[in-house]
Design an enzyme around this catalytic site. Structure first.
Site, PDB file in Angstrom:
ATOM      1  CG  ASP A   1      -3.562   0.125  -2.668  1.00 10.53           C
ATOM      2  OD1 ASP A   1      -4.135  -0.908  -3.063  1.00 10.53           O
ATOM      3  OD2 ASP A   1      -3.527   0.449  -1.454  1.00 10.53           O
ATOM      4  CG  ASN A   2      -1.578  -3.340  -3.091  1.00  9.75           C
ATOM      5  OD1 ASN A   2      -1.216  -2.406  -2.372  1.00  9.75           O
ATOM      6  ND2 ASN A   2      -2.481  -4.218  -2.691  1.00  9.75           N
TER       7      ASN A   2
ATOM      8  CB  CYS B   1      -0.942   0.007   1.198  1.00 10.76           C
ATOM      9  SG  CYS B   1      -2.151  -1.320   1.199  1.00 10.76           S
TER      10      CYS B   1
END
Length: 504
Positions: A278-279, A62
């Protein structure tokens, strides 16, 4: 009087600039169906514009990833390495070095009114970093979540003042609170300036699969996972998977409300709306429980959809983009010269507008991660020794201090490869042909052509030392790429010799 006479000209200039909305989710995977619950989002953004099928993050965690979004830089340049204050996550050092140069700060100075609501960086609001009183530069209106994602019992910083919430669904469920605050902003903002709005939801971060067994040809952290997983572990993962999808239903409603509000206000046709994460995330792959942090597709690949005034609907692009490109792209949309910045990424606005020939686009990006772990053993898992972290009750650990790696992810007409090196005693190498092996089951480091291996090693070292424009040089599979083994970086020569020994 003179100021009043000048105002209509200012208004004319300001309102011609497009508005921009960025919706950022937390841990939204694409590998195991993360977009499935988001039917409205896909219709209102993806179908109405362009979807990128090869969108990746610069780091699968994050705080480093969010720092890359904000700065347009790879982690080795913004120096946020993990989710801790010590790892530079929202630290005073971050505030002094990078925070004033993020793309929102540039947008505000460029005449935009800016609004933020939701999760910022994992350690935002920490007492050692100014508490919730700290409002990052660049935001006209600020609603920042204290620390990491929660749905209830959290604190928001509203322009630097603490606002505490409890556990009443009707008034405290965070995704709905963010949606309402975003709609409020659209109603009270100035109509004489363009706006940038960033809404960062907690979902689908764990509120509370697809199971591929572990392999012997992978880094030790993956090999230590237990196969087969216990029935209780599988049941736990199934429950977590369902909860993640449930949280996304509120995100889907939020997207619909924002898009409809823009439409009712007559602003949608002059607004770019971007949706991403974010991922990625894993829930059971390679017998790993729940997390991200790994180099594999399920953790580094993310959804990315964009609609906007000059974007034709129902497009899909296979060109390679990364989250370091979001800042440059948004600045480009706003008419700001990205070359004035020190960003590593590049604008994909020409791609969205159909002005970029695929042969002129980049063919590789860098992915890097620095493992977390202390030099002490986990008391519940003493046999694993020191250095592990994020351990589950059955002593399967998601991270360790030497889970530190860097990868070149290549997407080109003739190659779809991932090459990774670990910073450990072995210089452990993992290489995957993602076309032939989409689930990355077989590490081909020992069988791939030696020249290809050395080219990828050379390219990795170049990207790990790049900054700004040098991060956008031709990749290994670009026709203009030049490789001379005699020009290997002398500082890394030990690495290449150990690499050759490792893969023999």
């Amino acid at each position: 009087m003179d100021a009043d006479r000048r105002r209509p000209l200012c208004v004319l200039i300001c309102v011609t600039l497009p508005n921009i909305v960025l919706i950022l989710t937390d841990d939204l995977d694409i590998a195991i169906g993360g977009l499935s619950p988001l039917t409205k989002t896909k219709k209102l953004i993806g179908d109405a514009g362009i979807s990128f099928s090869n969108a990746f993050v610069a780091s699968p965690l994050c705080c480093p990833s969010r720092a890359s979004i904000l700065t347009g830089k790879y982690p080795h340049n913004h120096h946020v390495i993990n989710n801790t204050i010590e790892g530079n996550c929202s630290s005073t050092a971050w505030q002094k070095s990078e925070e004033a140069h993020t793309f929102p700060a540039i947008l505000k100075n460029h005449g935009y009114q800016t609004f933020f609501a939701g999760k910022y960086l994992n350690q935002y609001g920490h007492s050692d970093a100014g508490g919730v009183e700290h409002v990052p530069p660049g935001w006209s209106y600020w609603v920042g979540l204290e620390k990491n994602s929660k749905y209830y019992n959290y604190t928001l910083s509203v322009d630097g003042k603490a606002q505490r919430h409890g556990a009443d669904y009707s008034k405290d469920y965070l995704t709905d609170v963010l949606a309402n605050m975003s709609l409020d902003f659209l109603s009270y903002k100035s109509n004489y300036q363009p706006f940038f709005m960033m809404v960062s939801t907690p979902a689908p971060h764990s509120p509370g699969p697809q199971l591929l067994s572990t392999r012997t040809d992978k880094h030790w952290l993956i090999r230590q996972a237990k196969t087969p997983m216990t029935n209780s572990s599988v049941q736990f993962l199934d429950d977590a998977f369902r909860k993640r999808w449930r949280t996304l239903l509120s995100v889907d409603d939020m997207v619909e409300k924002i898009v409809k509000s823009l439409q009712v206000r007559g602003e949608l046709n002059n607004t770019y709306v971007l949706f991403t994460s974010d991922n990625g995330y894993h829930t059971g792959q390679f017998s790993l429980p729940l997390d991200k942090r790994q180099l594999y597709e399920f953790d580094i690949r993310v959804p990315l959809m964009v609609r906007g005034p000059k974007i034709k609907p129902n497009q899909t692009s296979k060109l390679l983009v990364a989250n370091v490109d979001l800042g440059p792209t948004i600045l480009d949309i706003a008419g700001y010269d990205v070359n004035k910045t020190q960003m590593d990424g590049m604008s994909f606005l020409p791609v969205m507008e159909g002005k970029m020939n695929s042969s002129s686009w980049r063919t590789d990006i860098l992915v890097e991660y620095e493992g977390e772990g202390r030099n002490v053993s986990d008391p519940s898992c003493p046999l694993l020794g020191p250095g592990v972290s994020e351990c589950f009750p059955d002593c399967v650990c998601e991270d360790s201090y030497n889970n530190t790696y860097a990868c070149v992810r290549t997407v080109a007409p003739c190659a779809n490869l991932q090459y990774c090196e670990f910073d450990d005693n072995e210089v452990f190498v993992e290489v995957y042909n993602v076309t032939a092996d989409p689930f990355q089951l077989t590490n081909i480091a020992k069988t791939i052509d030696q020249e290809v291996l050395e080219k990828m090693n050379h390219r990795l070292m170049m990207l790990q030392s790049c900054s700004g424009q040098s991060c956008r040089t031709p990749g290994v599979y670009d026709p203009s790429y030049k490789f001379d083994p005699r020009q290997m970086f002398t500082g890394h020569s030990w690495r290449l010799s150990r690499l050759r020994q490792r893969v023999k």
